[in-house]
Design an enzyme around this catalytic site. Structure first.
Site: not given
Ligand code: ARG
Length: 466
Positions: A156, A277, A283, A290
């Site tokens: 979970h 970024s 970043k 992704e």
């Protein structure tokens, strides 16, 4: 380029319709397989006395030349052609005249395209299998190096019990081993030649289907001519096997993304496998993971495209089937790209063991071990569970971990606790003693790695298999 079906028609195909009907931009990549199929076919025609041996030789030699020229970039595939089959036959006829026109004896584009696609896809399955093997190999190596790296295991997405990073990685390795099995099964089932099924009803010529199947490296022939030209199960099976591989990659990607976050920081990707970024200087984004996660959608979509395309089609060939290749090739390209970058990304990442260990200290992941300790002292598990639950609640209230409680505090819950509780709930002890088969202890992980490596050699595709 003149269409193959001239004779019956009084005017050329409408230009827009011609473009709509064309599949060359998709099937052009099968030129080699198309030519191999044609060479096998024409040689068989000669052996069976259907066309003259000299003529067959001439055709085969010219076909081989066409293949080499395309390969070398000297002959461009005409994007106006209807499909790769008409292009090659047209080019042959342009070069050889009458002889070229004999190639299509006892054959149809229907069995031709089915043969080409199976040949092409068989080769691709072998390549995807190799990419999977290299991913599994990388996972085994990483797991070996991290057989005793302690991390929190989750259910979970809540910290659950201590495991080793090696055991976590091997979970993925075994998913990919199953994928390898699925690919092998599907390759074996598609390994039958439909050539000689002709349009749908075979032929009156005395052809030798076994011979062409053998020349092309198929293990046998498809047994029914209507099925031979209209079966696309192998496309669906492969798209499905690929969709499952993508599911596994997508799950793994999700974890990579989480592990890269500051909240976890379990790993650091190599700079060559992450992006920055345009506005936020701090970043470092896990774009590869992704994208792999995102591209999974394509693979699912392609599978649904194929299933829906085939649903309700009457026997035998229908033009709908031309749509098979775009979907299947996209799945093949997608999974091939994903497997390559994903494997390299894993191989180059840095595992931040210290952060994993620190995180594992939180979350009471040794609570089950505390309960097990009481069971070993004679308490029934349910009672031990309840007491441990109360201890955890006490720890939360007092901002303590299980390891930080004094023996007096422990004894306040039950006299069964003794000094050895600290060793029993030490994370290292907890992991080391989880050595049941398949468990996270280093020796269990090593056994899994050995089994996984042995499974890999089982899926070796031999050269004779093509
Ligand atoms: N381009 C076609 C395909 O991919 C080849 C078969 C065409 N057959 C036909 N009868 N029109 O399916």
């Amino acid at each position: 380029m003149e269409k193959l079906w001239t004779g019956r028609f009084s005017k050329p195909l409408d230009k827009i319709v011609s473009e709509f009907n064309s599949s060359i931009s998709v099937d052009g990549r099968m030129y080699k397989e198309d030519i191999l199929g044609s060479i096998a076919h024409v040689k068989m025609l000669a052996n069976q006395g259907i066309i003259a041996a000299g003529e067959a030789e001439k055709i085969a030699a010219e076909l081989a030349k066409i293949s080499e020229e395309i390969e070398a970039g000297e002959l461009e595939i005409d994007s106006d052609a209807e499909d790769i089959h008409s292009f090659i036959e047209g080019e042959l006829t342009r070069r050889l005249g009458e002889s070229g026109k004999r190639l299509h004896t006892a054959r149809s584009r229907n069995d031709q395209v089915a043969t080409d696609t199976r040949l092409y896809v068989k080769g691709k399955v072998s390549q995807i299998s190799d990419a999977l093997k290299s991913l599994i190999g990388t996972l085994c190596e990483l797991a070996e190096g991290h057989k005793d790296t302690i991390m929190a295991g989750y259910t979970h997405l809540q910290m659950a019990q201590p495991i080793t990073f090696g055991s976590h990685l091997m979970a993925y390795a075994f998913m990919f081993v199953r994928d390898l099995g699925r690919l092998t099964d599907c390759r074996n089932r598609m390994d039958y030649s439909p050539l000689g099924s002709c349009a749908l009803a075979g032929t009156t010529f005395n052809i030798d289907r076994q011979a062409t199947a053998k020349t092309l490296g198929f293990r046998g022939i498809t047994e029914n001519s209507l099925d031979g030209v209209s079966d696309r199960d192998y496309c669906i099976e492969l798209a499905s096997a690929i969709a499952i591989i993508m599911t596994h990659l997508s799950r793994f990607s999700e974890e990579i993304i989480l592990w890269c976050s500051w909240e976890f920081k379990y790993i650091e990707l190599d700079d060559a496998y992450a992006t920055g970024s345009s506005i936020m200087p701090q970043k470092k984004n896990p774009d590869i993971a992704e994208l792999v996660r995102g591209k999974t959608g394509r693979a699912y979509g392609n599978l649904i495209t194929l299933l829906t395309m085939m649903k309700g089609l009457p026997l035998a060939y229908n033009k709908d089937m031309q749509e098979d290749k775009e979907a299947l090739f996209d799945s093949i390209d997608t999974v091939s790209d994903c497997l390559r970058v994903f494997t390299d990304m894993l191989a180059t990442m840095t595992v931040l063991k210290g952060n994993m260990a620190k995180a594992a200290e939180k979350g009471f992941i040794n609570a089950t071990d505390c309960a097990d300790y009481l069971v070993k002292k004679g308490l029934p598990f349910r009672s031990a569970y309840k007491i441990t639950g109360e201890i955890v609640a006490y720890c939360i209230q007092n901002g303590k971990s299980l390891n930080a409680l004094t023996i007096e505090e422990y004894k306040g819950f039950t006299e069964l606790f003794e000094g050895d509780i600290y060793a029993a709930i030490d994370l290292k002890t907890c992991v080391m003693s989880r050595k049941s088969e398949g468990g996270p202890a280093p020796e269990s992980v090593m056994a899994q790695i050995a089994k996984c490596r042995a499974a890999l050699s089982k899926y070796e595709i031999k050269d004779t298999d093509n």
